[in-house]
Design an enzyme around this catalytic site. Structure first.
Site, PDB file in Angstrom:
ATOM      1  N   SER C  19      62.298  53.448 -57.054  1.00  0.00           N
ATOM      2  CA  SER C  19      63.735  53.683 -57.201  1.00  0.00           C
ATOM      3  C   SER C  19      64.517  52.387 -57.037  1.00  0.00           C
ATOM      4  O   SER C  19      65.425  52.095 -57.822  1.00  0.00           O
ATOM      5  CB  SER C  19      64.214  54.699 -56.157  1.00  0.00           C
ATOM      6  OG  SER C  19      63.471  55.893 -56.267  1.00  0.00           O
ATOM      7  N   HIS C  53      68.817  57.335 -50.277  1.00  0.00           N
ATOM      8  CA  HIS C  53      68.883  56.804 -51.639  1.00  0.00           C
ATOM      9  C   HIS C  53      70.341  56.612 -52.075  1.00  0.00           C
ATOM     10  O   HIS C  53      70.705  55.612 -52.670  1.00  0.00           O
ATOM     11  CB  HIS C  53      68.177  57.759 -52.615  1.00  0.00           C
ATOM     12  CG  HIS C  53      66.703  57.522 -52.721  1.00  0.00           C
ATOM     13  ND1 HIS C  53      65.989  57.736 -53.863  1.00  0.00           N
ATOM     14  CD2 HIS C  53      65.810  57.074 -51.813  1.00  0.00           C
ATOM     15  CE1 HIS C  53      64.714  57.446 -53.659  1.00  0.00           C
ATOM     16  NE2 HIS C  53      64.578  57.051 -52.419  1.00  0.00           N
TER      17      HIS C  53
END
Lengths: 171, 171, 171
Positions: C19, C53
Site C-alpha cells: 500500500s 492506512h
C-alpha cells in the site's frame, strides 16, 4: 574487494538457503568471522537445527549468543569485521515471547544498523505470503516481522531474496 | 532452437501459473511431449484438479503416472524429448505419507536430473513463506520441500519464480 | 511524465509495503487521487488497520468504499485520474463471505480493468507460498486469489512483487 562498510540483508522462506548463502558471502571476506546466533534451544527440534548450522560453519568463526540484546551485541563489536546475524525473525520471536515492546526493540536495532559499520550480513524470514493465520498472536508476529523486514531493507545496501538456494537481487 | 539438453525448474506458490507456463515452454518445442504426473487422486478435490490439468493440456501429450518412482520414470525415457514433471512437492508428499526415507529418494532423483538429458521442465511449490506451521509433520514437510527445491535449483540450467502467472528469472 | 493510461499491479505478502509503495507511485502524479477501499470493518483489529492506512494517506485523497461492487466503482470514475485500489484480496474475501459467484465477479472486474483507463494502481496479496491450509475454505480462497492475481497481472502494464518494502519488477 567490496567496500567493507556495508549491510547485506538476506530474506527468504524456510529452507531457502538464506544462512548458507550468507556464510558464503561472509567467508569470501578475510577472517575472523563473527556469527551472532539469536536462536534459543527451547526443544530438541531447535537444538538439532542449531547444531546442524554450527557444524556447517566450521573453523574460523566466533559465535556470540544474542537472543535478546542484538543491538548491544552488534554495538560492542570491533569495526570492519564480517558479522552474520542469524536470524532476525527468531530474535523478534524471543522478544514477543518475553512480552517486550517490539516497536522499541526494532527501533533500537535499526539505530545500530544505521551507523556505517560492517560488512554485516543479516538473515530474516519472509512469513507473510501464506494464508492469513487463524490465531491473533501469529497475525501479530507476522505484522511485526514484516515491519522489521521493511525497516532493515530500507537501511541495507544490498537486499537479496533467496529462492530455492539462489539469490535474487531486490536492491 | 534452444539447446535441448536443459533442465528448467519452475517454482512458485499455489495458483501461480507454474503448470501452465511449463506447458507453454514445453509445447514451444516439437512434439511428442511427455507429461509425468505425480498426483494421486485421494479425494474428489484432487480428482477435479487432475482432470482440469489434463483437459487443459489437450492433444500431443503422453501422460505417465509416477507418484513414487519418478527417478525410474525419468531414467526410462528416450533422450531429447520434452518432458514436464508436475509436480515435485506432490511426489515428496507421496513419499512422506508412505514413510519412505526422503533424503534417499531426493538423492536418487537428483542423480537422474544431473545427467545431461532433456529438455525437462520441473514444477515445484514454494511452501516456506508463511508462518511456521503448528504441527510437526507440516514443519518436516516444509523443510524437506525446501531442501529438495534447493537441490533441483542447483542442478537446473534455468530457474523461474512464478508470480501471478509471470516468470521471474532467478537463474 | 508516464503514459497515463496504465495499470500497475502490486503483489506481495502481508506487511510487504504494498500500500505504501502504491501511494508513492500514485502521488508522484498530479492530484486529485482516488482511494478505493475494499476493507470492511468487521472487528477492532480491522478498524485499527483501516484507520492507520487512512491517517498515512493524508490530504489530497478522496476515499470511496467498494467492498463488493469494485467494477462499478471503477467504471463510474472519470478518466485519467490516479486511482489506488486497496486491496483485491479483501474484495475477494467479501464476495466469498457473501457466497457470490467468484468466477463471475472476477470476470466483471477483469472486463473493467481491460479498458484503457488509468493510471490505476491495484494492490493484492500473495497468499499461496505457505503450507497447504488445513481447511477447505482457506484452500478455496487461496485458489481463487491466485487465479484473480493471474488475471490482473496478465492485463497489467507493470507488475511489481513487493519484498520487504522494495519493488521487484516482474513485468
Amino acid at each position: 574487494m567490496p567496500d567493507r562498510k556495508t549491510l547485506t540483508f538476506l530474506i527468504g522462506g524456510a529452507r531457502s538457503g538464506k544462512s548458507a548463502h550468507a556464510e558464503i558471502l561472509a567467508t569470501a571476506l578475510p577472517p575472523p568471522w563473527t556469527y551472532i546466533a539469536t536462536a534459543q534451544a527451547y526443544d530438541d527440534e531447535m537444538r538439532e537445527r542449531i547444531a546442524l548450522h554450527r557444524s556447517r560453519r566450521g573453523e574460523g568463526w566466533t559465535t556470540i549468543d544474542a537472543p535478546l540484546d542484538l543491538a548491544g551485541a552488534l554495538a560492542a563489536l570491533p569495526d570492519d569485521r564480517p558479522v552474520l546475524v542469524d536470524c532476525l525473525t527468531l530474535w523478534l520471536t524471543n522478544h514477543m515471547l518475553a512480552e517486550h515492546d517490539l516497536d522499541l526493540e526494532c527501533r533500537r536495532l535499526a539505530e545500530v544498523l544505521s551507523r556505517p559499520r560492517g560488512p554485516w550480513f543479516l538473515v530474516s524470514n519472509e512469513v507473510g505470503q501464506g494464508i492469513v493465520p487463524d490465531n491473533a498472536l501469529a497475525r501479530r508476529f507476522r505484522d511485526a516481522a514484516g515491519r522489521l523486514n521493511q525497516q532493515v531493507a530500507a537501511i541495507a545496501d544490498t537486499v537479496l531474496l533467496m529462492v530455492a538456494g539462489l539469490p535474487l537481487k531486490v536492491k
